[in-house]
Design an enzyme around this catalytic site. Structure first.
Site, short mmCIF file in Angstrom:
data_model
loop_
_atom_site.label_atom_id
_atom_site.label_comp_id
_atom_site.label_asym_id
_atom_site.label_seq_id
_atom_site.Cartn_x
_atom_site.Cartn_y
_atom_site.Cartn_z
N ASP A 45 123.72 41.70 58.33
CA ASP A 45 123.70 42.05 59.74
C ASP A 45 124.38 41.00 60.63
O ASP A 45 124.61 39.87 60.22
CB ASP A 45 122.24 42.20 60.21
CG ASP A 45 121.57 43.43 59.65
OD1 ASP A 45 122.13 44.06 58.73
OD2 ASP A 45 120.46 43.76 60.12
N ASP A 46 124.61 41.42 61.86
CA ASP A 46 124.95 40.56 63.01
C ASP A 46 126.41 40.13 63.10
O ASP A 46 126.79 39.54 64.10
CB ASP A 46 124.05 39.32 63.09
CG ASP A 46 122.61 39.65 63.41
OD1 ASP A 46 122.27 40.86 63.47
OD2 ASP A 46 121.80 38.73 63.59
N HIS A 100 125.26 48.23 64.18
CA HIS A 100 124.08 47.44 64.51
C HIS A 100 123.95 47.30 66.03
O HIS A 100 123.35 46.35 66.52
CB HIS A 100 124.20 46.06 63.83
CG HIS A 100 122.94 45.26 63.78
ND1 HIS A 100 121.69 45.80 63.59
CD2 HIS A 100 122.74 43.92 63.87
CE1 HIS A 100 120.79 44.84 63.57
NE2 HIS A 100 121.39 43.68 63.75
N TYR A 141 116.46 43.88 65.23
CA TYR A 141 115.05 43.47 64.99
C TYR A 141 114.25 44.58 64.29
O TYR A 141 113.03 44.48 64.20
CB TYR A 141 114.35 43.08 66.30
CG TYR A 141 115.20 42.21 67.21
CD1 TYR A 141 115.34 40.85 66.97
CD2 TYR A 141 115.91 42.76 68.28
CE1 TYR A 141 116.15 40.05 67.78
CE2 TYR A 141 116.72 41.98 69.09
CZ TYR A 141 116.83 40.63 68.83
OH TYR A 141 117.63 39.85 69.63
N HIS A 197 121.91 38.16 56.51
CA HIS A 197 122.77 38.04 57.69
C HIS A 197 124.12 37.43 57.34
O HIS A 197 124.18 36.35 56.75
CB HIS A 197 122.05 37.24 58.78
CG HIS A 197 120.88 37.99 59.34
ND1 HIS A 197 119.66 38.05 58.70
CD2 HIS A 197 120.78 38.79 60.43
CE1 HIS A 197 118.85 38.83 59.39
NE2 HIS A 197 119.49 39.29 60.44
#
Ligand SMILES: *[C@@H]1O[C@H](CO)[C@@H](O)[C@H](O)[C@H]1NC(C)=O
Ligand SMILES: *[C@@H]1O[C@H](CO)[C@@H](O)[C@H](O)[C@H]1NC(C)=O
Ligand SMILES: [Zn+2]
Length: 253
Positions: A45-46, A100, A141, A197
């Site tokens: 993610d991210d 995302h 989250y 991540h």
């Protein structure tokens, strides 16, 4: 007997008179685990950030696939030249690229307009950069409510959560994440949908190689989220990359 009949009748009347039940809007499906036995979906993610191509290569070298849930404007701007290049490289290597949200907000605190915009800005970026339309979205989250699910449904999204958190974004040392993976694998789960991540250097440089080896040694097949759910990776895939124009910019919150 009569009491039971009356109770059922009363319940039926109450349900049919309740507008919340009658008019419930359809909501997006939420997946918290893979469904195809013996598969593991490693998710990152991210990003897009600095480590996407490095992780992509590690997976490829080990005959594994991964999934990147990307933001539009978080650690980096999705339209930057180097980011566009690493997104295309990773996509062409067969890893799944999914949404995302644009700016990684707490979706539960936003209204319809803002939530829709968070979804559509990333969709539009991935359409122009990769020629795909993604129907997979991981809410930041892991947070969502009924409104988020209703809008996700309207936008043809599935919400993807996880059933294992490597802990890499909450300050856990990579050695601890390795121990956590080992403990999870020792439980012999049928499948794993694991949160990692792309933005964590130690994840890229240490954790990924370790868990690929640990999972493959335990007999798991490392696949995309779509494959671990038995689904297609993209709602559409034109096979054509777009060309940069002046809409490829990031101050778009
Ligand atoms: C997955 O594994 C479970 C238990 O081992 C089994 O009952 C189930 O039929 C399997 N599903 C498939 C699709 O193979
Ligand atoms: C949604 O929230 C934004 C920012 O908080 C606000 O500017 C906008 O007016 C709101 N829109 C609606 C329809 O309430
Ligand atoms: Zn995130």
């Amino acid at each position: 007997m009569l009491e039971k009949t009356l109770a059922i009748l009363l319940a039926a009347i109450l349900v049919s008179a309740n507008p919340l039940v009658d008019r419930a809007a359809p909501m997006a499906v939420v997946y918290e685990a893979c469904t195809v036995n013996n598969t593991v979906a490693l998710t990152f993610d991210d990003g897009p950030y600095l480590y996407m191509t490095y992780i992509s290569d590690l997976l490829t070298q080990n005959n594994a696939k991964g999934t990147f849930f990307v933001n539009g404007n978080n650690y980096n701007c999705i339209y930057n030249d180097d980011v566009v290049a690493s997104l295309r490289y990773t996509f062409l290597a067969g890893h799944q690229i999914a949404s995302h949200t644009w700016s990684h907000p707490h979706l539960k605190s936003l209204n319809v307009t803002r939530i829709t915009r968070e979804f559509e800005l990333v969709d539009s970026a991935l359409e122009s950069i990769l020629g795909i339309h993604t129907d997979f979205l991981r809410p930041p989250y892991g947070e969502y409510n009924a409104l988020v699910r209703e809008i996700a449904y309207k936008e043809s999204k599935k919400l993807i959560i996880w059933d294992f958190d490597s802990g890499d974004s909450v300050g856990e040392a990579y050695r601890q994440s390795e121990t956590d993976y080992d403990a999870k694998i020792a439980q012999n789960p049928k499948t794993l949908l694991a949160l990692n991540h792309e933005t964590e250097e130690d994840t890229a440089h240490y954790l990924v190689a370790y868990v690929i080896n640990a999972l493959q040694t335990a007999g798991y097949k490392l696949v995309t989220v779509a494959e671990c759910l038995g689904l297609e990776p993209y709602a559409s895939n034109t096979g054509t990359f777009g060309t940069r124009d002046d809409t490829w910019a990031c101050p778009r919150r």
